[in-house]
Motif scaffolding. Sequence first.
Motif, PDB file in Angstrom:
ATOM      1  N   GLY A  82       0.787  -1.217   0.000  1.00  0.00           N
ATOM      2  CA  GLY A  82       0.000   0.000   0.000  1.00  0.00           C
ATOM      3  C   GLY A  82       0.820   1.270   0.000  1.00  0.00           C
ATOM      4  O   GLY A  82       2.004   1.287   0.327  1.00  0.00           O
ATOM      5  N   ILE A  83       0.144   2.360  -0.360  1.00  0.00           N
ATOM      6  CA  ILE A  83       0.825   3.633  -0.509  1.00  0.00           C
ATOM      7  C   ILE A  83       1.364   4.159   0.821  1.00  0.00           C
ATOM      8  O   ILE A  83       2.415   4.792   0.876  1.00  0.00           O
ATOM      9  CB  ILE A  83      -0.109   4.668  -1.173  1.00  0.00           C
ATOM     10  N   ALA A  84       0.668   3.876   1.928  1.00  0.00           N
ATOM     11  CA  ALA A  84       1.155   4.341   3.232  1.00  0.00           C
ATOM     12  C   ALA A  84       2.485   3.681   3.565  1.00  0.00           C
ATOM     13  O   ALA A  84       3.426   4.336   4.030  1.00  0.00           O
ATOM     14  CB  ALA A  84       0.118   4.034   4.317  1.00  0.00           C
ATOM     15  N   PHE A  85       2.572   2.377   3.334  1.00  0.00           N
ATOM     16  CA  PHE A  85       3.802   1.630   3.594  1.00  0.00           C
ATOM     17  C   PHE A  85       4.939   2.149   2.721  1.00  0.00           C
ATOM     18  O   PHE A  85       6.054   2.389   3.187  1.00  0.00           O
ATOM     19  CB  PHE A  85       3.543   0.147   3.334  1.00  0.00           C
ATOM     20  N   ARG A  86       4.653   2.354   1.424  1.00  0.00           N
ATOM     21  CA  ARG A  86       5.692   2.836   0.505  1.00  0.00           C
ATOM     22  C   ARG A  86       6.116   4.258   0.845  1.00  0.00           C
ATOM     23  O   ARG A  86       7.287   4.620   0.667  1.00  0.00           O
ATOM     24  CB  ARG A  86       5.187   2.780  -0.939  1.00  0.00           C
ATOM     25  N   THR A  87       5.176   5.086   1.290  1.00  0.00           N
ATOM     26  CA  THR A  87       5.514   6.463   1.637  1.00  0.00           C
ATOM     27  C   THR A  87       6.538   6.494   2.752  1.00  0.00           C
ATOM     28  O   THR A  87       7.457   7.326   2.750  1.00  0.00           O
ATOM     29  CB  THR A  87       4.257   7.241   2.060  1.00  0.00           C
ATOM     30  N   LEU A  88       6.423   5.581   3.717  1.00  0.00           N
ATOM     31  CA  LEU A  88       7.374   5.554   4.826  1.00  0.00           C
ATOM     32  C   LEU A  88       8.696   4.909   4.430  1.00  0.00           C
ATOM     33  O   LEU A  88       9.763   5.490   4.657  1.00  0.00           O
ATOM     34  CB  LEU A  88       6.768   4.799   6.010  1.00  0.00           C
ATOM     35  N   LEU A  89       8.639   3.724   3.835  1.00  0.00           N
ATOM     36  CA  LEU A  89       9.861   2.951   3.600  1.00  0.00           C
ATOM     37  C   LEU A  89      10.486   3.185   2.231  1.00  0.00           C
ATOM     38  O   LEU A  89      11.610   2.749   1.987  1.00  0.00           O
ATOM     39  CB  LEU A  89       9.572   1.461   3.772  1.00  0.00           C
ATOM     40  N   GLY A  90       9.773   3.880   1.338  1.00  0.00           N
ATOM     41  CA  GLY A  90      10.338   4.130   0.016  1.00  0.00           C
ATOM     42  C   GLY A  90      10.613   2.826  -0.716  1.00  0.00           C
ATOM     43  O   GLY A  90       9.763   1.935  -0.792  1.00  0.00           O
ATOM     44  N   ASP A  91      11.840   2.689  -1.200  1.00  0.00           N
ATOM     45  CA  ASP A  91      12.240   1.471  -1.922  1.00  0.00           C
ATOM     46  C   ASP A  91      13.415   0.830  -1.208  1.00  0.00           C
ATOM     47  O   ASP A  91      14.384   0.404  -1.818  1.00  0.00           O
ATOM     48  CB  ASP A  91      12.605   1.812  -3.374  1.00  0.00           C
ATOM     49  N   GLY A  92      13.327   0.785   0.129  1.00  0.00           N
ATOM     50  CA  GLY A  92      14.388   0.184   0.924  1.00  0.00           C
ATOM     51  C   GLY A  92      14.470  -1.315   0.729  1.00  0.00           C
ATOM     52  O   GLY A  92      13.673  -1.914   0.006  1.00  0.00           O
ATOM     53  N   VAL A  93      15.410  -1.938   1.411  1.00  0.00           N
ATOM     54  CA  VAL A  93      15.686  -3.354   1.204  1.00  0.00           C
ATOM     55  C   VAL A  93      14.480  -4.228   1.544  1.00  0.00           C
ATOM     56  O   VAL A  93      14.310  -5.307   0.968  1.00  0.00           O
ATOM     57  CB  VAL A  93      16.930  -3.778   2.030  1.00  0.00           C
ATOM     58  N   VAL A  94      13.594  -3.779   2.431  1.00  0.00           N
ATOM     59  CA  VAL A  94      12.403  -4.556   2.767  1.00  0.00           C
ATOM     60  C   VAL A  94      11.414  -4.562   1.610  1.00  0.00           C
ATOM     61  O   VAL A  94      10.665  -5.520   1.416  1.00  0.00           O
ATOM     62  CB  VAL A  94      11.738  -3.980   4.038  1.00  0.00           C
ATOM     63  N   VAL A  95      11.410  -3.505   0.801  1.00  0.00           N
ATOM     64  CA  VAL A  95      10.423  -3.330  -0.263  1.00  0.00           C
ATOM     65  C   VAL A  95      10.965  -3.734  -1.630  1.00  0.00           C
ATOM     66  O   VAL A  95      10.232  -4.264  -2.478  1.00  0.00           O
ATOM     67  CB  VAL A  95       9.950  -1.858  -0.301  1.00  0.00           C
ATOM     68  N   ALA A  96      12.251  -3.501  -1.874  1.00  0.00           N
ATOM     69  CA  ALA A  96      12.851  -3.732  -3.193  1.00  0.00           C
ATOM     70  C   ALA A  96      12.758  -5.198  -3.599  1.00  0.00           C
ATOM     71  O   ALA A  96      12.635  -6.094  -2.755  1.00  0.00           O
ATOM     72  CB  ALA A  96      14.312  -3.280  -3.183  1.00  0.00           C
ATOM     73  N   THR A  97      12.833  -5.447  -4.903  1.00  0.00           N
ATOM     74  CA  THR A  97      12.754  -6.804  -5.433  1.00  0.00           C
ATOM     75  C   THR A  97      13.865  -7.023  -6.451  1.00  0.00           C
ATOM     76  O   THR A  97      14.511  -6.089  -6.921  1.00  0.00           O
ATOM     77  CB  THR A  97      11.388  -7.057  -6.112  1.00  0.00           C
ATOM     78  N   GLY A  98      14.064  -8.300  -6.800  1.00  0.00           N
ATOM     79  CA  GLY A  98      14.972  -8.662  -7.875  1.00  0.00           C
ATOM     80  C   GLY A  98      16.405  -8.203  -7.687  1.00  0.00           C
ATOM     81  O   GLY A  98      16.952  -8.203  -6.574  1.00  0.00           O
ATOM     82  N   ALA A  99      17.020  -7.789  -8.781  1.00  0.00           N
ATOM     83  CA  ALA A  99      18.417  -7.385  -8.756  1.00  0.00           C
ATOM     84  C   ALA A  99      18.648  -6.186  -7.840  1.00  0.00           C
ATOM     85  O   ALA A  99      19.691  -6.081  -7.176  1.00  0.00           O
ATOM     86  CB  ALA A  99      18.896  -7.061 -10.175  1.00  0.00           C
ATOM     87  N   GLU A 100      17.668  -5.288  -7.775  1.00  0.00           N
ATOM     88  CA  GLU A 100      17.808  -4.114  -6.915  1.00  0.00           C
ATOM     89  C   GLU A 100      17.817  -4.518  -5.445  1.00  0.00           C
ATOM     90  O   GLU A 100      18.572  -3.969  -4.639  1.00  0.00           O
ATOM     91  CB  GLU A 100      16.682  -3.118  -7.198  1.00  0.00           C
ATOM     92  N   TRP A 101      16.995  -5.487  -5.090  1.00  0.00           N
ATOM     93  CA  TRP A 101      17.007  -5.991  -3.719  1.00  0.00           C
ATOM     94  C   TRP A 101      18.348  -6.640  -3.396  1.00  0.00           C
ATOM     95  O   TRP A 101      18.922  -6.398  -2.328  1.00  0.00           O
ATOM     96  CB  TRP A 101      15.880  -7.000  -3.519  1.00  0.00           C
ATOM     97  N   ARG A 102      18.876  -7.453  -4.312  1.00  0.00           N
ATOM     98  CA  ARG A 102      20.156  -8.118  -4.060  1.00  0.00           C
ATOM     99  C   ARG A 102      21.274  -7.096  -3.886  1.00  0.00           C
ATOM    100  O   ARG A 102      22.145  -7.249  -3.023  1.00  0.00           O
ATOM    101  CB  ARG A 102      20.468  -9.100  -5.188  1.00  0.00           C
ATOM    102  N   ARG A 103      21.256  -6.050  -4.698  1.00  0.00           N
ATOM    103  CA  ARG A 103      22.276  -5.001  -4.574  1.00  0.00           C
ATOM    104  C   ARG A 103      22.184  -4.316  -3.211  1.00  0.00           C
ATOM    105  O   ARG A 103      23.194  -4.151  -2.516  1.00  0.00           O
ATOM    106  CB  ARG A 103      22.109  -3.971  -5.693  1.00  0.00           C
ATOM    107  N   LYS A 104      20.979  -3.935  -2.833  1.00  0.00           N
ATOM    108  CA  LYS A 104      20.819  -3.215  -1.569  1.00  0.00           C
ATOM    109  C   LYS A 104      21.132  -4.106  -0.377  1.00  0.00           C
ATOM    110  O   LYS A 104      21.746  -3.658   0.601  1.00  0.00           O
ATOM    111  CB  LYS A 104      19.406  -2.644  -1.469  1.00  0.00           C
TER     112      LYS A 104
END
Length: 447
Positions: A82-104
């Motif tokens: 949801g948008i509330a969750f994304r507004t707080l955490l942005g695209d941090g390691v908990v939210v990111a997926t795939g190659a971007e998650w592995r990098r972070k």
Amino acid sequence: MAVETGAEGAAVVVDGPRGVPLLGSLPEFGKDPLGFFTRLRDRGDVVRWRFGRRESVFVSHPDAIGELLTGAETRFERNDLGIAFRTLLGDGVVVATGAEWRRKRSLVQPSVRPKQVKAYAATMVECAVDVADRWQDGARIDVRAEMSALTQRVAVRTIFGVDTEADSTAIARAMDVAQEEIGAEFSGLGAVLPDWVRTPGRARIRRAARVIDREVARIVARHEASDAAERPDLLSRLLVAQDENGVRLSAREIRDETVTLYIGGHETTAGTLVWAWYLLSRNPRVRAALADELTAVLGSREPGFDDYARLPYTQAIVKETLRLYPTIWLMTGRSAPGTTIAGVPLAPGTRVWSSQWATQRDARYFTEPEEFRPERWATDTVHEYAWFPFGGGPRVCLGARFAMVEAVLVLAVLARRFDITVSGDIRPVPKLTLQPDGDVWGTLHSR
């Protein structure tokens, strides 16, 4: 104990509540998420239901939960919470997926490895000692406020490398607002509203996020003006971390990761300590056994990092607290094409849910599941993924060891000097994390 299966080996899938048009079972879920998941658990190991118009299944058996957790990034995608969750955490390691998650993950993980957690242990103990020195026999305290302030100070010092009231207060107040609004959004109508719909709750979380952005940017600027390479805090390590291509985290990525670490290092540990004091207050036998261990291991001295391994009963109290009152109370993923769970084929995009609250209180996996029995961790065999307060698999919480060490050492410092009698009953409320339903008042008793 295996998942109950039918004639062809796949799990027996049962239907959950019928729900209502368009909203499915969202109203029932929103009214009482913990009770809702418990009722689904009691229907069967794999239960169909609808979250809004989305096809969902709920799994409560540890084998199926293990599939969900270990299949992250391959068979199950991270759900958009949801948008509330994304507004707080942005695209941090908990939210990111795939190659971007592995990098972070590769950039963040070194900051919370055992060697680094050992370096932070002295700060954890120092902050707890400051609290114990201030407490007085017979005083009445707000246990929730005290634990929140303590773990907040630990988080601010270990993550940001600062220790001023201004830094702590602004971030903490904004986090409180954010947590409240995320819980309301996730379990209410906001869960099915498009992102573009403006609501008062979404406006409040945007304001809170702007406060967090401003405070983090100010602290980062302060770090960048100094020699970050020489500082021991997590933020300084993130500022100098480089991926395999020599690329550092951007300013926005730094913000997202520090906020994620702050929630993991402050919100979850504070909640665990509150529930631990509540449970200890109602179990004199456990409280006496804890006192015996602390006396035998520590005597009259304060604990250090090496004492963590020497305090198995204190560890068991924390683990048992996390079993009964898991700060993270649900996990969810979205099935990729061709995915099955417990042998059951899932349509692409099916939302798969599990709940620490429901499974960790299941009598099939824990004797007397509603009882607070830390001894079980020394005597019982616990089914893998029947206890998963930090998740599991490749996306297991990076801060799990930090949180465990902090909870054990803080509890050791405070319980060596004081018992707390908590007044009245408190009820768990599922927000971003599992929270008490109000202030938690207790009376201090010197030991």
